[in-house]
Write an enzyme that holds these catalytic residues in place. Structure first.
Site, PDB file in Angstrom:
ATOM      1  N   HIS A   4      -2.484   0.225   9.092  1.00 12.90           N
ATOM      2  CA  HIS A   4      -3.216  -0.589   8.110  1.00 12.90           C
ATOM      3  C   HIS A   4      -2.227  -0.994   6.999  1.00 12.90           C
ATOM      4  CE1 HIS A   4      -6.436  -2.032   5.589  1.00 12.90           C
ATOM      5  NE2 HIS A   4      -6.153  -1.158   4.634  1.00 12.90           N
ATOM      6  N   ARG A  18       0.851  -1.208   0.000  1.00 15.99           N
ATOM      7  CA  ARG A  18       0.000   0.000   0.000  1.00 15.99           C
ATOM      8  C   ARG A  18       0.884   1.256   0.000  1.00 15.99           C
ATOM      9  NH1 ARG A  18      -2.070  -3.640   3.757  1.00 15.99           N
ATOM     10  NH2 ARG A  18      -4.265  -4.222   3.569  1.00 15.99           N
TER      11      ARG A  18
HETATM   12  N1  LIG Z   1      -8.469   1.820   3.988  1.00 18.99           N
HETATM   13  C1  LIG Z   1      -8.900   0.663   3.532  1.00 18.99           C
HETATM   14  O1  LIG Z   1      -9.263  -0.221   4.298  1.00 18.99           O
HETATM   15  C2  LIG Z   1      -8.992   0.435   2.049  1.00 18.99           C
HETATM   16  C3  LIG Z   1      -9.701  -0.658   1.538  1.00 18.99           C
HETATM   17  C4  LIG Z   1      -9.776  -0.825   0.158  1.00 18.99           C
HETATM   18  C5  LIG Z   1      -9.181   0.096  -0.693  1.00 18.99           C
HETATM   19  N2  LIG Z   1      -8.501   1.126  -0.170  1.00 18.99           N
HETATM   20  C6  LIG Z   1      -7.915   2.157  -1.026  1.00 18.99           C
HETATM   21  O2  LIG Z   1      -8.975   2.939  -1.568  1.00 18.99           O
HETATM   22  C7  LIG Z   1      -8.574   3.530  -2.796  1.00 18.99           C
HETATM   23  C8  LIG Z   1      -9.621   3.251  -3.876  1.00 18.99           C
HETATM   24  O3  LIG Z   1      -9.665   1.891  -4.190  1.00 18.99           O
HETATM   25  P1  LIG Z   1     -10.630   1.371  -5.369  1.00 18.99           P
HETATM   26  O4  LIG Z   1     -10.494  -0.094  -5.422  1.00 18.99           O
HETATM   27  O5  LIG Z   1     -11.979   1.984  -5.213  1.00 18.99           O
HETATM   28  O6  LIG Z   1      -9.914   2.030  -6.647  1.00 18.99           O
HETATM   29  P2  LIG Z   1     -10.616   2.406  -8.036  1.00 18.99           P
HETATM   30  O7  LIG Z   1      -9.516   2.618  -9.015  1.00 18.99           O
HETATM   31  O8  LIG Z   1     -11.671   1.417  -8.365  1.00 18.99           O
HETATM   32  O9  LIG Z   1     -11.337   3.801  -7.736  1.00 18.99           O
HETATM   33  C9  LIG Z   1     -10.635   4.963  -7.435  1.00 18.99           C
HETATM   34  C10 LIG Z   1     -11.417   6.103  -8.041  1.00 18.99           C
HETATM   35  O10 LIG Z   1     -10.815   7.333  -7.648  1.00 18.99           O
HETATM   36  C11 LIG Z   1     -11.011   8.232  -8.714  1.00 18.99           C
HETATM   37  N3  LIG Z   1     -10.128   9.375  -8.585  1.00 18.99           N
HETATM   38  C12 LIG Z   1      -8.793   9.465  -8.832  1.00 18.99           C
HETATM   39  N4  LIG Z   1      -8.360  10.726  -8.628  1.00 18.99           N
HETATM   40  C13 LIG Z   1      -9.440  11.449  -8.235  1.00 18.99           C
HETATM   41  C14 LIG Z   1      -9.627  12.792  -7.851  1.00 18.99           C
HETATM   42  N5  LIG Z   1      -8.617  13.673  -7.836  1.00 18.99           N
HETATM   43  N6  LIG Z   1     -10.866  13.200  -7.519  1.00 18.99           N
HETATM   44  C15 LIG Z   1     -11.893  12.334  -7.521  1.00 18.99           C
HETATM   45  N7  LIG Z   1     -11.783  11.032  -7.876  1.00 18.99           N
HETATM   46  C16 LIG Z   1     -10.564  10.604  -8.220  1.00 18.99           C
HETATM   47  C17 LIG Z   1     -10.715   7.397  -9.953  1.00 18.99           C
HETATM   48  O11 LIG Z   1     -11.217   8.005 -11.121  1.00 18.99           O
HETATM   49  C18 LIG Z   1     -11.414   6.096  -9.584  1.00 18.99           C
HETATM   50  O12 LIG Z   1     -12.743   6.051 -10.067  1.00 18.99           O
HETATM   51  C19 LIG Z   1      -7.184   2.933  -3.087  1.00 18.99           C
HETATM   52  O13 LIG Z   1      -6.183   3.825  -2.676  1.00 18.99           O
HETATM   53  C20 LIG Z   1      -7.154   1.684  -2.232  1.00 18.99           C
HETATM   54  O14 LIG Z   1      -5.844   1.276  -1.929  1.00 18.99           O
HETATM   55  C21 LIG Z   1      -8.388   1.321   1.175  1.00 18.99           C
HETATM   56  O1  LIG Z   2      -5.099  -4.242   0.296  1.00 12.69           O
HETATM   57  C1  LIG Z   2      -5.246  -3.129  -0.198  1.00 12.69           C
HETATM   58  O2  LIG Z   2      -4.361  -2.561  -0.849  1.00 12.69           O
HETATM   59  C2  LIG Z   2      -6.567  -2.431  -0.091  1.00 12.69           C
HETATM   60  C3  LIG Z   2      -7.067  -2.298   1.296  1.00 12.69           C
HETATM   61  O3  LIG Z   2      -6.186  -1.589   2.105  1.00 12.69           O
HETATM   62  C4  LIG Z   2      -7.464  -3.615   1.894  1.00 12.69           C
HETATM   63  O4  LIG Z   2      -6.994  -3.932   2.981  1.00 12.69           O
HETATM   64  O5  LIG Z   2      -8.285  -4.319   1.277  1.00 12.69           O
END
Ligand SMILES: NC(=O)c1ccc[n+]([C@@H]2O[C@H](COP(=O)([O-])OP(=O)(O)OC[C@H]3O[C@@H](n4cnc5c(N)ncnc54)[C@H](O)[C@@H]3O)[C@@H](O)[C@H]2O)c1
Ligand SMILES: O=C(O)C[C@H](O)C(=O)O
Length: 314
Positions: free
Chosen positions: A178, A88
């Site tokens: 995380h 990450r």
């Molecule tokens: N904290 C957690 O537990 C957790 C869990 C899952 C995913 N994530 C993180 O969440 C994020 C999103 O994951 P995802 O699977 O939805 O990715 P994704 O690629 O499906 O969606 C991300 C979206 O963000 C949009 N985006 C990019 N720049 C932008 C901006 N400046 N303004 C508005 N929108 C913008 C993109 O167009 C895209 O639609 C990633 O960084 C991922 O690592 C975190």
């Molecule tokens: O694993 C990842 O990169 C996305 C998210 O933080 C998760 O735990 O699913």
């Protein structure tokens, strides 16, 4: 009540879907930078309303922040997800700029919003969001990172798989960062309906559950080719629900520490009471020496990542 979800990708759209179906707010705004995507997902989700039986309004917006005005809670999922083999932390270069820009634009429209940061590397993105938010007059208790809700649900899943007991009867928390190596599944405190899990699992089995939990996100990324979204989406929704319904739930979340757990000037996962004002109180778990050492190590790694922020031109 109004919730905005920034990023209408896999996690953002799933979060919006869950919030809408639970009918916990009147309106959900989905915002994305990609032309038409948020409008399209909002329309698709609205066309499930009569089938699901909800009346939450879902509105899509291509980067028009005026539509997000006066949001009560804003979930920030914008940014790149990792690919198999990545950590990450490797996302920091791209996601820091995105998160900084989004937080600024959101707070211009909704200065009183509670921010829930999902974008990775989440602990550092929460720290960054807090810096931006505080420079705009926001209280630290209104900036929360989502990681512990998800990691704890994975912990409960792996404990359920190992013991054979129902997930709902299993309770356990993951604190710390995380990250694949920074999270701390608290096996000592996990229970099955109040019975310590150590009654059912030996040391080695518990160590395997903890190890599987820590790489839970990486395992899914390997299988899916991108990171997960179903559990992350409902985990984010559960935090939003705790806030908007003022539930006073204890959910491990990434918040600013000012001496708690021996740490200062860092955002890290600890159990907090969540309610209408954001995170209201940090719960002291009274960690064992070994757990406290793991927490300090986790903090060192996250602090290292936070120091990278200063080297980025964002
Ligand atoms: N904290 C957690 O537990 C957790 C869990 C899952 C995913 N994530 C993180 O969440 C994020 C999103 O994951 P995802 O699977 O939805 O990715 P994704 O690629 O499906 O969606 C991300 C979206 O963000 C949009 N985006 C990019 N720049 C932008 C901006 N400046 N303004 C508005 N929108 C913008 C993109 O167009 C895209 O639609 C990633 O960084 C991922 O690592 C975190
Ligand atoms: O694993 C990842 O990169 C996305 C998210 O933080 C998760 O735990 O699913």
């Amino acid at each position: 009540m109004k919730v905005t979800v920034v990023g209408a990708g896999a996690v953002g759209a799933t979060t919006a879907d869950n919030i809408a179906r639970k009918q916990i707010v009147d309106e959900v705004v989905l915002l994305d930078i990609k032309q038409g995507v948020a409008e399209g997902k909002a329309m698709d989700l609205m066309q499930t309303a009569s089938l699901e039986g909800f009346d939450t309004r879902i509105i899509g917006s291509t980067n028009d922040y005026t539509k997000t005005a006066k949001s009560d809670v804003v979930v920030i999922t914008s940014g790149l997800p990792r690919k198999p083999g990545m950590t990450r932390e490797e996302l920091i270069g791209i996601n820091a700029g995105i998160v900084k820009g989004v937080v600024t634009q959101i707070l211009e429209q909704s200065p009183k919003a509670i921010l829930l940061i999902v974008s990775n590397p989440m602990d550092t993105m929460t720290y960054l969001a807090l810096q931006v938010a505080q420079s705009m007059g926001v209280n630290k208790k209104r900036v929360i990172g989502m990681g512990g809700a998800l990691d704890s649900s994975r912990f409960r899943y792996f404990l359920s798989q190992a013991t054979g007991f129902a997930q709902n009867d299993i309770h356990g928390q993951v604190i710390g960062g995380h990250g694949d190596t920074t999270m701390i599944p608290l096996t000592r405190l996990a229970t099955v309906n109040s019975i310590p899990v150590s009654r059912f699992l030996g040391k080695e089995e518990l160590a395997k559950v903890a190890a599987d939990t820590m790489v839970g996100g990486a395992t899914l990324t390997g299988l899916l080719g991108t990171s997960a979204w179903y559990a992350p989406g409902i985990a984010a929704c559960s935090v939003v629900e705790a806030i908007v319904r003022d539930e006073k739930r204890i959910i491990p979340s990434c918040v600013y520490l000012n001496g708690e757990y021996g740490q200062k000037d860092i955002c890290l996962g600890v159990p907090v009471v969540l309610g209408r004002n954001g995170w209201e109180k940090i719960i002291n778990l009274r960690l064992s020496q070994e757990e406290q050492a793991a927490f300090s190590k986790s903090a060192d790694a996250v602090r290292n990542m936070n120091s990278v922020l200063a080297t980025l031109s964002i």
